[in-house]
Structure formats: structure tokens, C-alpha cells
Motif scaffolding. Structure first.
Motif, PDB file in Angstrom:
ATOM      1  N   ARG A  20       0.702  -1.332  -0.007  1.00  0.00           N
ATOM      2  CA  ARG A  20       0.137   0.017  -0.111  1.00  0.00           C
ATOM      3  C   ARG A  20       0.852   1.120  -0.052  1.00  0.00           C
ATOM      4  N   SER A  21       1.859   1.043   0.748  1.00  0.00           N
ATOM      5  CA  SER A  21       2.783   2.320   0.871  1.00  0.00           C
ATOM      6  C   SER A  21       3.507   2.576  -0.488  1.00  0.00           C
ATOM      7  N   ARG A  22       4.044   1.524  -1.169  1.00  0.00           N
ATOM      8  CA  ARG A  22       4.671   1.619  -2.485  1.00  0.00           C
ATOM      9  C   ARG A  22       3.486   2.291  -3.439  1.00  0.00           C
ATOM     10  N   MET A  23       2.312   1.738  -3.235  1.00  0.00           N
ATOM     11  CA  MET A  23       1.376   2.228  -4.495  1.00  0.00           C
ATOM     12  C   MET A  23       1.031   3.725  -4.160  1.00  0.00           C
ATOM     13  N   VAL A  24       1.153   4.209  -2.945  1.00  0.00           N
ATOM     14  CA  VAL A  24       0.827   5.700  -2.703  1.00  0.00           C
ATOM     15  C   VAL A  24       1.975   6.473  -3.114  1.00  0.00           C
ATOM     16  N   ARG A  25       3.116   6.027  -2.916  1.00  0.00           N
ATOM     17  CA  ARG A  25       4.382   6.828  -3.122  1.00  0.00           C
ATOM     18  C   ARG A  25       4.513   6.757  -4.573  1.00  0.00           C
ATOM     19  N   GLY A  26       4.038   5.715  -5.404  1.00  0.00           N
ATOM     20  CA  GLY A  26       4.189   5.717  -6.883  1.00  0.00           C
ATOM     21  C   GLY A  26       2.956   6.677  -7.531  1.00  0.00           C
ATOM     22  N   GLY A  27       2.258   7.298  -6.791  1.00  0.00           N
ATOM     23  CA  GLY A  27       1.430   8.465  -7.189  1.00  0.00           C
ATOM     24  C   GLY A  27      -0.074   7.979  -7.432  1.00  0.00           C
ATOM     25  N   LEU A  28      -0.511   6.710  -6.974  1.00  0.00           N
ATOM     26  CA  LEU A  28      -1.826   6.383  -7.166  1.00  0.00           C
ATOM     27  C   LEU A  28      -2.585   5.979  -5.527  1.00  0.00           C
ATOM     28  N   ARG A  29      -3.401   6.922  -5.306  1.00  0.00           N
ATOM     29  CA  ARG A  29      -3.874   6.930  -3.999  1.00  0.00           C
ATOM     30  C   ARG A  29      -5.296   5.976  -4.060  1.00  0.00           C
ATOM     31  N   PRO A  30      -5.500   5.442  -2.984  1.00  0.00           N
ATOM     32  CA  PRO A  30      -6.961   4.695  -2.709  1.00  0.00           C
ATOM     33  C   PRO A  30      -8.161   5.434  -2.720  1.00  0.00           C
ATOM     34  N   LEU A  31      -9.057   5.187  -3.260  1.00  0.00           N
ATOM     35  CA  LEU A  31     -10.598   5.849  -3.282  1.00  0.00           C
ATOM     36  C   LEU A  31     -11.118   5.445  -2.156  1.00  0.00           C
ATOM     37  N   ALA A  32     -11.676   6.413  -1.333  1.00  0.00           N
ATOM     38  CA  ALA A  32     -12.674   6.218  -0.275  1.00  0.00           C
ATOM     39  C   ALA A  32     -14.020   5.786  -0.844  1.00  0.00           C
ATOM     40  N   SER A  33     -14.901   5.163  -0.134  1.00  0.00           N
ATOM     41  CA  SER A  33     -16.124   4.678  -0.658  1.00  0.00           C
ATOM     42  C   SER A  33     -16.907   5.842  -1.482  1.00  0.00           C
ATOM     43  N   TRP A  34     -17.031   6.976  -0.760  1.00  0.00           N
ATOM     44  CA  TRP A  34     -17.743   7.973  -1.222  1.00  0.00           C
ATOM     45  C   TRP A  34     -17.272   8.417  -2.571  1.00  0.00           C
ATOM     46  N   GLU A  35     -15.954   8.469  -2.756  1.00  0.00           N
ATOM     47  CA  GLU A  35     -15.481   8.892  -4.050  1.00  0.00           C
ATOM     48  C   GLU A  35     -15.665   7.930  -5.146  1.00  0.00           C
ATOM     49  N   GLY A  36     -15.348   6.647  -4.830  1.00  0.00           N
ATOM     50  CA  GLY A  36     -15.473   5.713  -5.846  1.00  0.00           C
ATOM     51  C   GLY A  36     -16.863   5.465  -6.186  1.00  0.00           C
ATOM     52  N   LEU A  37     -18.068   5.711  -5.383  1.00  0.00           N
ATOM     53  CA  LEU A  37     -19.349   5.593  -5.786  1.00  0.00           C
ATOM     54  C   LEU A  37     -19.831   7.121  -6.646  1.00  0.00           C
ATOM     55  N   ALA A  38     -19.418   8.119  -6.253  1.00  0.00           N
ATOM     56  CA  ALA A  38     -19.313   9.394  -6.858  1.00  0.00           C
ATOM     57  C   ALA A  38     -18.988   9.217  -8.445  1.00  0.00           C
ATOM     58  N   LEU A  39     -17.740   8.373  -8.494  1.00  0.00           N
ATOM     59  CA  LEU A  39     -17.167   8.512  -9.809  1.00  0.00           C
ATOM     60  C   LEU A  39     -17.988   7.503 -10.555  1.00  0.00           C
ATOM     61  N   PHE A  40     -18.483   6.327  -9.936  1.00  0.00           N
ATOM     62  CA  PHE A  40     -19.473   5.394 -10.777  1.00  0.00           C
ATOM     63  C   PHE A  40     -20.683   6.049 -11.221  1.00  0.00           C
ATOM     64  N   ASP A  41     -21.338   7.042 -10.341  1.00  0.00           N
ATOM     65  CA  ASP A  41     -22.412   7.521 -10.888  1.00  0.00           C
ATOM     66  C   ASP A  41     -22.094   8.466 -12.018  1.00  0.00           C
ATOM     67  N   ALA A  42     -21.042   9.294 -11.958  1.00  0.00           N
ATOM     68  CA  ALA A  42     -20.717  10.117 -13.157  1.00  0.00           C
ATOM     69  C   ALA A  42     -20.256   9.485 -14.478  1.00  0.00           C
ATOM     70  N   VAL A  43     -19.690   8.212 -14.357  1.00  0.00           N
ATOM     71  CA  VAL A  43     -19.517   7.329 -15.516  1.00  0.00           C
ATOM     72  C   VAL A  43     -20.792   7.014 -15.983  1.00  0.00           C
ATOM     73  N   VAL A  44     -21.862   6.125 -15.167  1.00  0.00           N
ATOM     74  CA  VAL A  44     -23.006   5.763 -15.683  1.00  0.00           C
ATOM     75  C   VAL A  44     -23.749   6.918 -16.280  1.00  0.00           C
ATOM     76  N   GLY A  45     -23.793   8.085 -15.712  1.00  0.00           N
ATOM     77  CA  GLY A  45     -24.460   9.059 -16.428  1.00  0.00           C
ATOM     78  C   GLY A  45     -23.905  10.017 -17.648  1.00  0.00           C
ATOM     79  N   SER A  46     -22.810   9.507 -17.969  1.00  0.00           N
ATOM     80  CA  SER A  46     -22.125  10.208 -18.720  1.00  0.00           C
ATOM     81  C   SER A  46     -22.260   9.524 -20.203  1.00  0.00           C
ATOM     82  N   ALA A  47     -22.246  10.380 -21.410  1.00  0.00           N
ATOM     83  CA  ALA A  47     -22.377   9.921 -22.752  1.00  0.00           C
ATOM     84  C   ALA A  47     -21.002   9.950 -23.392  1.00  0.00           C
ATOM     85  N   GLY A  48     -19.953  10.129 -22.526  1.00  0.00           N
ATOM     86  CA  GLY A  48     -18.542  10.414 -22.878  1.00  0.00           C
ATOM     87  C   GLY A  48     -17.782   9.246 -23.632  1.00  0.00           C
TER      88      GLY A  48
END
Length: 212
Positions: A20-48
Motif C-alpha cells: 500500500r505504501s509503495r502504491m501511494v509513493r508511486g502516485g496512485l492513492r486509494p479511493l474512499a467509498s464515497w469517492e468511488g461511488l461518486a465516480l461510478f455515478d458520474a460514469v454511468v450518467g455520462s455519454a462521454g
């Protein structure tokens, strides 16, 4: 998807603290539950775009990786002009004593393993016993190379298996008393002929990363 935090029941829950520490140092931080769900909603509602990567990047950490950064991430952190400090760093490191070199190795090893202090790294304990694998071995090599200006091999901790051995190598390399790799000046190794040994057995062994 980028990784989800352990409290979200995501992939990082099955990883150890070092990973986990290596992943964070590498520049990729884990998503909190609310962040992941918000991104999921944004993707589902997107026609992008058809391909979306919901992930939380630490741009400062990505930028700090410099030349080691994977090409796929480089567009996120455009290169900036910086002064070359290699010479100054090399001159400073040349004044290190054996004790200071050992301290440097211990500090870098502790950082790679996610430990809080250099004292957590035993000078004579094998790196592999402390939890180093192929990825963290390369990370340590990169950290020491950046700090000393030396071009160190990726197999560094497999050839020099503990902090004391690596420190001795750094001191010798910086002082110019040894060379990494084969000595161009060295001639063939020969032995005196004997008449009472009709058979000569020669053994050779090599150590590769990953315990091969």
C-alpha cells in the motif's frame, strides 16, 4: 478502476502495508467509498468516452518519480526545466564515511519498506528477510542511485544482500577503489599447473533477482 481503500472492502484490503505504501509513493492513492461511488455515478450518467479510468492520482508524487515514471502517466505531469544537481550531490556524497553511508542505506531501505526510522533496518539482516521483493529492490536501487549519482545495477540487493554490504560498496565506488561489473583491465585467471591432479573441477554459480 484505481484501488479502493481497505475500509471500502476494495483491492487494497488484501495488500500488506509495504504494498500500500509503495502504491501511494508511486502516485496512485486509494479511493474512499464515497469517492468511488461518486465516480461510478458520474460514469454511468455520462455519454462521454467509451474508456474511462476512475482513479485518484497524486500529481506531486508522479512528478517526483522523474525519469522512472511510466510513459502512460507522463502526460499528466509535463516536464519542467530544472538545474542539474548531480555534480553537487556527488561531491557531497564523496565525503561520506562508512557510518554515514550505512545510515543512508538504512534510511532509504526504511522509506521503501514504509518504516518510520532508519533504526528499523538491521545492518546485517538480509534484505529479502525484511520483505524486499523485485519491485522494492529496484526502488531502493533508484533511491540510492539518485542520492549518490552512481549507476547501480537492478540486482544490487541480491549481489550485496544487506545494508552493511551495500554501504561498503557505495563507499568503495565513490572513492574509486572498485568498479561495478567486470574490470576491463583484468586478464584471464590462471593457476599453476600441477602434475598430481589429473582432473580439475571448476564450479560457477550465479545469483539472479527473485531467488532464481
Amino acid at each position: 478502476w484505481g484501488p479502493w481503500a481497505a475500509e471500502s472492502g476494495g483491492m487494497t484490503g488484501s495488500l500488506g502495508e509495504v504494498e500500500r505504501s509503495r502504491m501511494v509513493r508511486g502516485g496512485l492513492r486509494p479511493l474512499a467509498s464515497w469517492e468511488g461511488l461518486a465516480l461510478f455515478d458520474a460514469v454511468v450518467g455520462s455519454a462521454g468516452p467509451a474508456l474511462v479510468v476512475p482513479a485518484r492520482f497524486d500529481l506531486s508524487a508522479l512528478r517526483a518519480r522523474g525519469a522512472e515514471l511510466e510513459p502512460v502517466y507522463r502526460a499528466l505531469v509535463p516536464r519542467t526545466r530544472t538545474r542539474n544537481r548531480t555534480t553537487g550531490t556527488r561531491s557531497r556524497v564523496l565525503t561520506l564515511t562508512s557510518e554515514e553511508a550505512l545510515r543512508l542505506v538504512q534510511m532509504k531501505a526504511a522509506s521503501v519498506l514504509g518504516h518510520g526510522s532508519a533504526e528499523s533496518v538491521d545492518a546485517t539482516r538480509a534484505f529479502q528477510e525484511m520483505g524486499f521483493d523485485s519491485l522494492s529492490a529496484v526502488e531502493l536501487r533508484n533511491e540510492l542511485g539518485s542520492a549518490t549519482g552512481l549507476a547501480l545495477p537492478a540486482s544490487l540487493i541480491f549481489d550485496y544482500p544487506n545494508a552493511a554490504a551495500v554501504a561498503d560498496l557505495l563507499v568503495a565506488e565513490l572513492a574509486g577503489t572498485t568498479r561495478l561489473g567486470m574490470d576491463d583491465q583484468a586478464g584471464p585467471v590462471t593457476g599453476a599447473a600441477t602434475h598430481d591432479d589429473p582432473i580439475v573441477i571448476v564450479g560457477m554459480a550465479c545469483r539472479y533477482p527473485g531467488g532464481v
